[in-house]
Scaffold this active site. Structure first.
Site, PDB file in Angstrom:
ATOM      1  N   ARG A 134     -11.536  10.137   1.618  1.00 25.02           N
ATOM      2  CA  ARG A 134     -12.624   9.282   1.133  1.00 25.02           C
ATOM      3  C   ARG A 134     -13.915  10.046   0.893  1.00 25.02           C
ATOM      4  NH1 ARG A 134     -11.697   3.785   4.805  1.00 25.02           N
ATOM      5  NH2 ARG A 134      -9.751   3.165   3.801  1.00 25.02           N
ATOM      6  N   GLU A 179      -8.993  -7.216   0.993  1.00 24.44           N
ATOM      7  CA  GLU A 179      -8.287  -7.898   2.078  1.00 24.44           C
ATOM      8  C   GLU A 179      -9.045  -9.133   2.547  1.00 24.44           C
ATOM      9  OE1 GLU A 179      -5.694  -5.935   5.191  1.00 24.44           O
ATOM     10  OE2 GLU A 179      -7.543  -6.271   6.339  1.00 24.44           O
ATOM     11  N   TYR A 211      -8.775   9.672   6.498  1.00 28.32           N
ATOM     12  CA  TYR A 211      -9.941   9.116   5.835  1.00 28.32           C
ATOM     13  C   TYR A 211     -11.034  10.146   5.554  1.00 28.32           C
ATOM     14  CZ  TYR A 211      -8.017   4.474   6.797  1.00 28.32           C
ATOM     15  OH  TYR A 211      -7.229   3.361   6.850  1.00 28.32           O
ATOM     16  N   ASP A 235       0.837  -1.185   0.000  1.00 28.51           N
ATOM     17  CA  ASP A 235       0.000   0.000   0.000  1.00 28.51           C
ATOM     18  C   ASP A 235       0.878   1.243   0.000  1.00 28.51           C
ATOM     19  OD1 ASP A 235      -2.291  -1.455   0.015  1.00 28.51           O
ATOM     20  OD2 ASP A 235      -2.852  -1.014   2.079  1.00 28.51           O
ATOM     21  N   VAL A 236       0.353   2.329  -0.545  1.00 31.03           N
ATOM     22  CA  VAL A 236       1.121   3.562  -0.606  1.00 31.03           C
ATOM     23  C   VAL A 236       1.034   4.373   0.677  1.00 31.03           C
ATOM     24  CG1 VAL A 236      -0.745   4.925  -1.579  1.00 31.03           C
ATOM     25  CG2 VAL A 236       1.617   5.569  -2.030  1.00 31.03           C
ATOM     26  N   ASP A 237      -0.047   4.216   1.434  1.00 32.77           N
ATOM     27  CA  ASP A 237      -0.207   5.037   2.631  1.00 32.77           C
ATOM     28  C   ASP A 237       0.602   4.451   3.790  1.00 32.77           C
ATOM     29  OD1 ASP A 237      -1.884   2.863   2.698  1.00 32.77           O
ATOM     30  OD2 ASP A 237      -3.636   3.951   3.435  1.00 32.77           O
ATOM     31  N   HIS A 264      -1.080  -9.248  10.115  1.00 27.06           N
ATOM     32  CA  HIS A 264      -1.637  -7.924  10.379  1.00 27.06           C
ATOM     33  C   HIS A 264      -1.269  -7.502  11.800  1.00 27.06           C
ATOM     34  CE1 HIS A 264      -4.337  -4.552  10.505  1.00 27.06           C
ATOM     35  NE2 HIS A 264      -4.858  -4.846   9.327  1.00 27.06           N
TER      36      HIS A 264
END
Length: 288
Positions: free
Chosen positions: A287, A239, A283, A149-151, A171
């Site tokens: 988003r 996921e 977020y 992931d980029v974040d 995780h």
């Protein structure tokens, strides 16, 4: 130690909600899971002829502003240091890619892609993007593919010890927690449905030999599309499908959460270093 075939390199395709990283290299592979178990000095960075590092996924302006530059800067500092790298950025705003002075032997290329309407679809459709990229040209150039992931922000050496045929990441939020807390998809109508499992894997980092990665991404994409046909959406989107696939097809290597840690979790006695950190989430801005 195993050695890569000299005819092909390693490609690591890092895809996140918005982009990923692509790398190739030659050289020996060593194995390490926890810094405390196998010290870094027994896992030297392999001598390499070539390393590519590229990005794939969908970017909007907010993601470009919030995550791309820190991601690339930290990759320059910690990711496969000393090897040539090419970053590939797939975005719907190619003119907004920030400039960055890269190290010797490292370059950046930008490719324009179509825009998705929802962040959930951005996340899920990356599985098709990875599959198409592997089918299109990656399988001619590489032995391995990794997806990030980029974040996130690299915060420590991330080297060849993480390579394997099929690689998954524990995780960090569910590390050492009872399985009853694992958030598998529990909807029997979804292709991602699981009534039991062994671990909970983070979709922020996965990879392996390109054949294995393609099998995973294609299976996840097909499951996502069947869910769409049935008007179902898995709890944690791609996921959830990734966890279902890795339950049915066990990874050959499982990385500890040091390879993607969240600082808000706090201290853990067996996590001695943080190689990749979750970036601060925005977020509400990203988003909406």
């Amino acid at each position: 130690m195993r050695h890569l075939h000299r005819g092909k390199g390693l490609i690591i395709l890092i895809l996140g909600t918005v982009l990923g990283l692509l790398m190739t290299t030659y050289g020996p592979i060593s194995v390490r899971f926890l810094e405390g178990l196998i010290p870094m000095d027994v896992c030297p960075l392999p001598y390499g002829k070539k390393l590519w590092n590229g990005t794939d996924g969908f970017l909007d302006l907010w993601y470009l502003d919030a995550y791309l530059l820190p991601f690339l800067m930290s990759a320059e500092q910690y990711f496969m240091v000393g090897l040539p790298v090419t970053y590939y950025v797939f975005t719907d705003y190619p003119e907004k890619i920030p400039s960055l002075k890269l190290g010797r032997g490292r370059t950046l290329e930008v490719i324009k892609v179509a825009k998705e309407n929802r962040w959930q679809d951005v996340s899920m459709m990356r599985m098709k993007t990875i599959t198409d990229a592997i089918d299109g040209h990656i399988h001619h150039q590489c032995e391995y593919v990794f997806c990030f992931d980029v974040d996130q922000i690299f915060s420590g050496r991330f080297g060849s010890e993480a390579l394997g045929d099929s690689v998954a990441l524990l995780h960090s939020f569910y590390y050492h927690r009872p399985k009853m807390f694992y958030t598998y998809d529990r909807n029997p109508k979804s292709e991602a449905y699981m009534d039991k499992g062994d671990f909970y894997y983070h979709a922020a980092v996965f990879g392996g030999r390109w054949q294995e990665v393609r099998n995973l991404t294609e299976a996840c994409y097909q499951g996502i599309m069947r869910d769409k046909e049935n008007e179902v959406e898995a709890l944690w989107h791609d996921e959830s499908h990734l966890n279902k696939y890795l339950w049915l097809h066990k990874p050959t290597k499982v990385l500890s959460p040091e390879y993607c840690w969240a600082m808000f979790i706090g201290h853990r006695n067996d996590i001695h270093v943080h190689r990749l950190l979750w970036a601060k989430k925005q977020y509400n801005t990203l988003r909406n």
